[in-house]
Design a protein around this motif. Structure first.
Motif, short mmCIF file in Angstrom:
data_model
loop_
_atom_site.label_atom_id
_atom_site.label_comp_id
_atom_site.label_asym_id
_atom_site.label_seq_id
_atom_site.Cartn_x
_atom_site.Cartn_y
_atom_site.Cartn_z
N VAL A 74 0.81 -1.22 0.00
CA VAL A 74 0.00 0.00 0.00
C VAL A 74 0.84 1.27 0.00
N GLU A 75 2.16 1.16 0.05
CA GLU A 75 2.98 2.35 0.23
C GLU A 75 2.84 3.36 -0.90
N ALA A 76 2.73 2.91 -2.14
CA ALA A 76 2.56 3.85 -3.26
C ALA A 76 1.23 4.59 -3.12
N ALA A 77 0.19 3.87 -2.67
CA ALA A 77 -1.11 4.52 -2.45
C ALA A 77 -1.04 5.52 -1.30
N VAL A 78 -0.30 5.18 -0.26
CA VAL A 78 -0.09 6.11 0.85
C VAL A 78 0.62 7.37 0.35
N ALA A 79 1.63 7.17 -0.49
CA ALA A 79 2.37 8.32 -1.03
C ALA A 79 1.45 9.21 -1.87
#
Length: 307
Positions: A74-79
C-alpha cells in the motif's frame, strides 16, 4: 477522477528500502528543507499486519518516498494520498484493506490498517527525536489529528493512542558488544554489521570501553573458549542494564561458569540472565550457523524486551 486528484503532477517513486526510523526522520528533515513533506504513520491495525503501530512512510512533494506501513502493498497509495494532503495543506487519515473504500487494495494478511498523514509544518519535534536517539535514549512523539500537530513527549512503553493523540515511540538501534578473538566472533561481527546493528568489539585492554558502552538497548555476546578470558566483561554485563547476555560453551562449561559466579556472590536472578549455550538453535558446527543462531536470539530478545 475529481479535480483535486487530477491536479497532482508528482508521481510517487520509492527512493530507499529502509525502515529505520532515524533514517526516515532524517529524510523528512532534508525534504522539508527543500519543500513540502508529509509523515504518514500507521495508527490502527485491524487483524494481522506486517508492520508495528507507529511505522512511517515519508513523502516529499516531488513524489520521492521511503518507509513502510505494510509489507509493501500500500505504500505507493499512501504516497499518493500524502501528495494530495500536501496539495490541500491539510492532514488526513486513510484506511486500507479491511474496512477501506479502496476496493482494489487488499492486504495479503486479510486485515486492514489506518494511516494518519501529517503535513509537516516544522521539524522541531523530529529534531528532538534524532537528538535523543543520538544520545542512545528513547523518545516519543504525540500526533494530534485535531490540531494537526506533532509534539515531543516522554516515551510510553509502546506506541498507541493516548486519549485523542497517537503516540509514537522511537528507540536506539540495537548495539552488540562482542567479546572474543575467535572465528565465531568474526562471523557474528560481520553479520551484525550487515544487519545494521551498532557493533562494538571488545579488544585486549579495552574492557572499560566495552563495559561502558552497555546500555539497556545492548546485547552482550561472549564468544570465548576460556572462562578466564570472559570473566571481566561478563561481570560488567551482569551489572549492566543490557537486554541480552549470551555466552559460548557447552552445558558443562556453563555449570563451571555458574559455580565461579556463585563464588563471587552473584545471585541466581543475575546468573539466570545469561543465555548459555548461546543462540536460538543448536548445537551448531560452523561459524556462520552460530552467527545466525546468536543474532536471531538477540533479535528475538529485543522484541520481547521492547515489543
Amino acid at each position: 477522477m475529481d479535480q483535486t486528484r487530477g491536479s497532482i503532477a508528482a508521481v510517487p517513486v520509492r527512493v530507499s528500502a529502509t525502515d529505520d526510523p532515524a533514517e526516515l526522520l532524517r529524510f523528512a528533515m532534508d525534504a522539508h528543507a527543500r519543500g513540502a513533506v508529509a509523515l504518514a504513520t500507521l495508527v490502527e491495525i485491524r487483524g494481522g499486519a506486517a508492520r508495528t503501530l507507529g511505522s512511517h512512510v515519508v513523502v516529499a512533494a516531488d513524489g520521492r518516498f521511503c518507509g513502510y506501513v505494510s509489507g509493501g502493498c500500500v505504500e505507493a497509495a499512501v504516497a499518493s494520498e500524502a501528495l494530495l494532503a500536501m496539495a490541500e495543506g491539510c492532514d488526513r487519515t486513510v484506511k486500507f484493506g479491511d474496512g477501506s473504500s479502496f476496493f482494489d487494495i487488499v492486504l495479503p494478511c486479510g486485515g486492514g490498517i489506518s494511516v494518519a498523514i501529517h503535513v509537516l509544518r516544522d521539524v522541531g519535534a523530529l529534531r528532538h527525536v534524532l537528538d535523543r536517539l543520538g544520545q542512545r535514549q528513547a523518545a516519543g512523539l504525540a500526533y494530534s489529528p485535531a490540531q494537526q500537530r506533532l509534539e515531543p513527549i516522554d516515551p510510553p512503553p509502546r506506541a498507541g493512542w493516548l486519549q485523542r493523540d497517537f503516540v509514537g515511540v522511537y528507540r536506539p538501534r540495537t548495539r552488540v558488544v562482542l567479546s572474543g578473538q575467535t572465528i565465531e566472533a568474526q562471523a557474528v561481527a560481520r553479520l551484525a554489521e550487515a544487519s545494521g546493528y551498532d557493533v562494538i568489539i571488545r579488544r585486549q585492554g579495552e574492557e572499560g570501553r566495552a563495559a561502558g558502552a552497555i546500555d539497556r538497548f545492548t546485547a552482550v555476546v561472549l564468544l570465548h573458549h576460556d572462562l578466564d578470558a570472559e570473566a571481566a566483561i561478563l561481570e560488567a554485563a551482569l551489572a549492566s542494564p543490557g537486554f541480552y547476555i549470551g555466552a559460548l560453551g557447552s552445558s558443562r562449561t556453563h555449570r563451571r561458569r555458574v559455580e565461579r559466579l556463585t563464588a563471587l556472590a552473584f545471585g541466581q536472578d543475575e546468573i539466570d540472565r545469561i543465555k548459555a549455550p548461546i543462540g536460538i538453535f543448536g548445537p551448531t558446527r560452523d561459524a556462520t550457523s552460530l552467527a545466525l543462531s546468536v543474532l536471531a536470539d538477540v533479535a528475538a530478545a529485543r522484541l520481547v524486551a521492547y515489543a
